[in-house]
Scaffold this motif. Structure first.
Motif, PDB file in Angstrom:
ATOM      1  N   VAL A   1      -8.622 113.735  48.719  1.00  0.00           N
ATOM      2  CA  VAL A   1      -8.161 112.433  48.842  1.00  0.00           C
ATOM      3  C   VAL A   1      -7.431 112.311  50.265  1.00  0.00           C
ATOM      4  O   VAL A   1      -6.556 113.095  50.475  1.00  0.00           O
ATOM      5  N   ALA A   2      -7.997 111.266  50.978  1.00  0.00           N
ATOM      6  CA  ALA A   2      -7.562 111.241  52.550  1.00  0.00           C
ATOM      7  C   ALA A   2      -6.750 110.073  52.382  1.00  0.00           C
ATOM      8  O   ALA A   2      -5.626 109.995  53.283  1.00  0.00           O
ATOM      9  N   SER A   3      -6.827 108.989  51.547  1.00  0.00           N
ATOM     10  CA  SER A   3      -5.919 107.763  51.876  1.00  0.00           C
ATOM     11  C   SER A   3      -6.053 106.698  50.728  1.00  0.00           C
ATOM     12  O   SER A   3      -6.914 107.119  49.723  1.00  0.00           O
ATOM     13  N   LEU A   4      -5.235 105.840  50.806  1.00  0.00           N
ATOM     14  CA  LEU A   4      -4.942 104.972  49.735  1.00  0.00           C
ATOM     15  C   LEU A   4      -5.024 103.476  50.015  1.00  0.00           C
ATOM     16  O   LEU A   4      -4.564 103.108  51.096  1.00  0.00           O
ATOM     17  N   ASP A   5      -6.009 102.544  49.458  1.00  0.00           N
ATOM     18  CA  ASP A   5      -5.964 101.231  49.868  1.00  0.00           C
ATOM     19  C   ASP A   5      -4.849 100.547  49.842  1.00  0.00           C
ATOM     20  O   ASP A   5      -4.034 100.770  48.961  1.00  0.00           O
TER      21      ASP A   5
ATOM     22  N   VAL B   1       4.659 101.705  37.463  1.00  0.00           N
ATOM     23  CA  VAL B   1       3.647 100.942  37.306  1.00  0.00           C
ATOM     24  C   VAL B   1       2.296 101.658  37.880  1.00  0.00           C
ATOM     25  O   VAL B   1       2.598 102.784  38.761  1.00  0.00           O
ATOM     26  N   ALA B   2       1.264 101.491  37.390  1.00  0.00           N
ATOM     27  CA  ALA B   2       0.056 102.255  37.592  1.00  0.00           C
ATOM     28  C   ALA B   2      -1.112 101.594  37.312  1.00  0.00           C
ATOM     29  O   ALA B   2      -1.079 100.413  36.922  1.00  0.00           O
ATOM     30  N   GLY B   3      -1.983 102.318  37.821  1.00  0.00           N
ATOM     31  CA  GLY B   3      -3.552 101.753  38.009  1.00  0.00           C
ATOM     32  C   GLY B   3      -4.582 103.069  38.159  1.00  0.00           C
ATOM     33  O   GLY B   3      -4.294 103.975  38.532  1.00  0.00           O
ATOM     34  N   ILE B   4      -5.701 102.745  37.968  1.00  0.00           N
ATOM     35  CA  ILE B   4      -6.861 103.448  38.218  1.00  0.00           C
ATOM     36  C   ILE B   4      -7.534 103.082  39.385  1.00  0.00           C
ATOM     37  O   ILE B   4      -8.030 101.948  39.620  1.00  0.00           O
ATOM     38  N   GLY B   5      -7.835 104.314  40.221  1.00  0.00           N
ATOM     39  CA  GLY B   5      -8.294 103.913  41.269  1.00  0.00           C
ATOM     40  C   GLY B   5      -9.655 104.740  41.625  1.00  0.00           C
ATOM     41  O   GLY B   5      -9.905 105.547  40.732  1.00  0.00           O
TER      42      GLY B   5
ATOM     43  N   GLU C   1     -15.781 108.271  51.715  1.00  0.00           N
ATOM     44  CA  GLU C   1     -14.727 108.368  52.802  1.00  0.00           C
ATOM     45  C   GLU C   1     -13.480 109.055  52.500  1.00  0.00           C
ATOM     46  O   GLU C   1     -12.614 109.173  53.069  1.00  0.00           O
ATOM     47  N   GLY C   2     -13.307 109.313  50.965  1.00  0.00           N
ATOM     48  CA  GLY C   2     -12.055 109.897  50.512  1.00  0.00           C
ATOM     49  C   GLY C   2     -10.951 108.834  50.412  1.00  0.00           C
ATOM     50  O   GLY C   2      -9.888 109.208  50.221  1.00  0.00           O
ATOM     51  N   ARG C   3     -11.334 107.568  50.336  1.00  0.00           N
ATOM     52  CA  ARG C   3     -10.313 106.504  50.239  1.00  0.00           C
ATOM     53  C   ARG C   3     -10.267 105.940  48.868  1.00  0.00           C
ATOM     54  O   ARG C   3     -11.206 105.947  48.191  1.00  0.00           O
ATOM     55  N   VAL C   4      -9.025 105.940  48.054  1.00  0.00           N
ATOM     56  CA  VAL C   4      -8.806 105.495  46.722  1.00  0.00           C
ATOM     57  C   VAL C   4      -8.784 103.949  46.975  1.00  0.00           C
ATOM     58  O   VAL C   4      -7.702 103.447  47.440  1.00  0.00           O
TER      59      VAL C   4
ATOM     60  N   PRO D   1     -15.695 109.557  36.406  1.00  0.00           N
ATOM     61  CA  PRO D   1     -15.388 111.230  36.996  1.00  0.00           C
ATOM     62  C   PRO D   1     -14.766 110.930  38.347  1.00  0.00           C
ATOM     63  O   PRO D   1     -14.084 111.890  38.655  1.00  0.00           O
ATOM     64  N   GLN D   2     -14.917 109.870  39.146  1.00  0.00           N
ATOM     65  CA  GLN D   2     -14.302 109.659  40.469  1.00  0.00           C
ATOM     66  C   GLN D   2     -12.849 109.189  40.381  1.00  0.00           C
ATOM     67  O   GLN D   2     -12.416 108.634  41.460  1.00  0.00           O
ATOM     68  N   ALA D   3     -12.634 108.902  39.280  1.00  0.00           N
ATOM     69  CA  ALA D   3     -11.295 108.125  38.846  1.00  0.00           C
ATOM     70  C   ALA D   3     -10.055 109.115  39.728  1.00  0.00           C
ATOM     71  O   ALA D   3     -10.082 110.176  39.500  1.00  0.00           O
ATOM     72  N   VAL D   4      -9.082 107.966  40.014  1.00  0.00           N
ATOM     73  CA  VAL D   4      -7.611 108.878  40.448  1.00  0.00           C
ATOM     74  C   VAL D   4      -6.589 107.992  39.889  1.00  0.00           C
ATOM     75  O   VAL D   4      -6.858 106.702  40.019  1.00  0.00           O
ATOM     76  N   ILE D   5      -5.600 108.592  39.368  1.00  0.00           N
ATOM     77  CA  ILE D   5      -4.415 108.139  38.749  1.00  0.00           C
ATOM     78  C   ILE D   5      -3.575 107.778  39.852  1.00  0.00           C
ATOM     79  O   ILE D   5      -3.068 108.860  40.570  1.00  0.00           O
ATOM     80  N   VAL D   6      -3.066 106.327  39.808  1.00  0.00           N
ATOM     81  CA  VAL D   6      -2.112 106.055  40.991  1.00  0.00           C
ATOM     82  C   VAL D   6      -1.190 105.139  40.324  1.00  0.00           C
ATOM     83  O   VAL D   6      -1.203 104.453  39.585  1.00  0.00           O
ATOM     84  N   HIS D   7       0.305 105.848  40.824  1.00  0.00           N
ATOM     85  CA  HIS D   7       1.464 105.196  40.141  1.00  0.00           C
ATOM     86  C   HIS D   7       2.661 104.961  41.020  1.00  0.00           C
ATOM     87  O   HIS D   7       2.401 105.849  41.948  1.00  0.00           O
ATOM     88  N   THR D   8       3.669 104.376  40.528  1.00  0.00           N
ATOM     89  CA  THR D   8       4.823 104.312  41.430  1.00  0.00           C
ATOM     90  C   THR D   8       5.874 105.131  41.223  1.00  0.00           C
ATOM     91  O   THR D   8       6.187 105.677  40.056  1.00  0.00           O
ATOM     92  N   HIS D   9       6.629 105.284  42.271  1.00  0.00           N
ATOM     93  CA  HIS D   9       8.130 106.121  42.004  1.00  0.00           C
ATOM     94  C   HIS D   9       9.124 105.344  42.399  1.00  0.00           C
ATOM     95  O   HIS D   9       9.484 105.319  43.817  1.00  0.00           O
ATOM     96  N   PRO D  10       9.616 104.386  41.772  1.00  0.00           N
ATOM     97  CA  PRO D  10      10.750 103.599  42.293  1.00  0.00           C
ATOM     98  C   PRO D  10      11.792 104.255  42.577  1.00  0.00           C
ATOM     99  O   PRO D  10      12.246 105.335  42.062  1.00  0.00           O
ATOM    100  N   GLY D  11      12.333 104.133  43.932  1.00  0.00           N
ATOM    101  CA  GLY D  11      13.496 104.868  44.617  1.00  0.00           C
ATOM    102  C   GLY D  11      13.083 106.174  44.987  1.00  0.00           C
ATOM    103  O   GLY D  11      14.055 106.848  45.758  1.00  0.00           O
ATOM    104  N   GLY D  12      11.970 106.549  44.978  1.00  0.00           N
ATOM    105  CA  GLY D  12      11.348 107.923  45.731  1.00  0.00           C
ATOM    106  C   GLY D  12      10.492 107.530  46.864  1.00  0.00           C
ATOM    107  O   GLY D  12      10.373 106.503  47.308  1.00  0.00           O
TER     108      GLY D  12
END
Length: 379
Positions: free
Chosen positions: A201-205, A225-229, A234-237, A278-289
């Motif tokens: 994984v190189a970057s996040l949209d 908060v979360a979503g599936i990417g 190009e390694g971008r989520v 299969p190409q899914a990436v789990i994306v979530h937030t870390h409030p305050g982090g």
């Protein structure tokens, strides 16, 4: 799988005896196999429970190779006639939750061990209605965070308790029958050619990241908060589905998947093995982090579901402070294996010095999980 007619007495006796010998409230588990006549007649090697219950990687490793595999990849190798058996020290065989059958998508057998002997055998079967119960439980656990007055919270708690009564009927008693003793099954089941890709994984949209953070700030209270990417060439989520709001410090696994696929009537196993890309990436937030993750994040992503996990850190006013990813790597699985071994060695320690060494190493492993975090660009 058809309804199981019964379980071999010798198998039950082995688990009861092993549980009593372990004592200390530790359970024992194994995978077992239903024969052509519908009876649980043979079983794999028994695995002792540790600090966190039955070590799942070790359990799967008794019947399939777990080298470089996530839990979902190991589960995929099990034959169709498999059941999971676990003893319940201090309790009867009554089954009152669906989390196990939801995860394994297999019949689960509970062997009660109480008052120095057997206290009943219960079984639960995979059923779509049970998976929807699990979804409802997740939803109710989060609704208490959205209530604004005491009467609203009282109503949510009332529904939660009513749902609890439904769990009393999910299991049934399983007959114990006299069958010839069978040798322990030590065969490794590795015939199914199924694995998840390992990519960098190189970057996040950037728009995706901002969408997550905006929702996180909107609901507040430190809720993640979360979503599936989806990882592109190009390694971008990039985003894939909708954004969902979890709890304080967690996003339930079923809710997470529902952001991208229809989970109605499906087990967690079916969801992450068959429905989630299969190409899914789990994306979530870390409030305050700042996006730095720990062992819990690793287990909620690549260790269990075989997908990378990204955390996006942000301030209370919505300023993104960073993002990291934990990818699927051999080092990750090696740490998981070592941690399971230490959870068992803890009970074998006979001196304070030995226990201290085990505890210190467990803390070091937690630090090494954090060391797996790789900073990524947001663009």
């Amino acid at each position: 799988m058809n309804k199981v007619k019964g379980i071999a007495r010798y198998l039950v006796n082995r688990l009861v005896e092993r549980t009593l010998n372990l004592s200390q409230g530790r359970n024992v588990g194994c995978f077992a196999f239903v024969d052509e006549d519908g009876y649980i007649a043979a079983h794999g090697e028994l695995v002792d429970g540790g600090l966190n219950g039955i070590p799942l990687r070790m359990l799967l490793g008794k019947v399939t190779s777990m080298k470089g595999k996530s839990l979902i990849e190991g589960l995929k190798q099990l034959p169709d006639n498999t059941v999971f058996i676990s003893s319940r020290p201090g309790k009867t065989g009554l089954i009152t939750d669906v989390s196990g059958v939801d995860f394994f998508n297999l019949p689960l057998v509970n062997i009660g061990v109480k008052n120095k002997g057997l206290a009943g055998v219960g079984i639960i079967y995979p059923k779509a209605e049970y998976y929807d119960l699990a979804t409802k439980s997740e939803e109710l656990s989060l609704q208490t965070l959205t209530t604004c007055i005491m009467e609203e919270e009282k109503e949510v708690l009332r529904q939660t308790n009513q749902l609890g009564f439904r769990y009393l009927d999910v299991g049934e008693e399983l007959e114990i029958v006299d069958l010839p003793e069978m040798p322990v099954v030590k065969k490794k089941f590795n015939g199914r050619d199924w694995s998840l890709p390992r990519r960098q994984v190189a970057s996040l949209d950037g728009d995706f990241a901002q969408q997550l953070v905006s929702k996180s700030v909107e609901i507040g209270q430190g809720r993640e908060v979360a979503g599936i990417g989806i990882l592109d060439d190009e390694g971008r989520v990039r985003p894939h589905g909708r954004v969902v709001a979890g709890g304080i410090g967690f996003v339930p696994a079923r809710l997470m998947a529902s952001s991208a696929v229809d989970i109605t009537g499906k087990s967690l196993y079916e969801i992450y093995a068959e429905l989630v890309d299969p190409q899914a990436v789990i994306v979530h937030t870390h409030p305050g982090g700042t996006g730095v993750m720990h062992v819990g994040d690793a287990q909620a992503g690549p260790a269990t579901w075989g997908r990378p996990i990204i955390a996006v850190g942000h301030s209370k006013d919505g300023r993104i402070t960073g993002a990291t990813v934990i990818e699927t790597t051999d080092q990750l699985f090696d740490l998981a294996d070592e941690d399971e071994r230490l959870n068992l060695e803890f009970f074998e320690a006979e001196t304070p010095e030995t226990e201290a060494e085990i505890r210190n190493r467990k803390f070091a492993i937690a630090q090494e999980y954090t060391g797996l975090c790789k900073t990524i660009e947001i663009n």
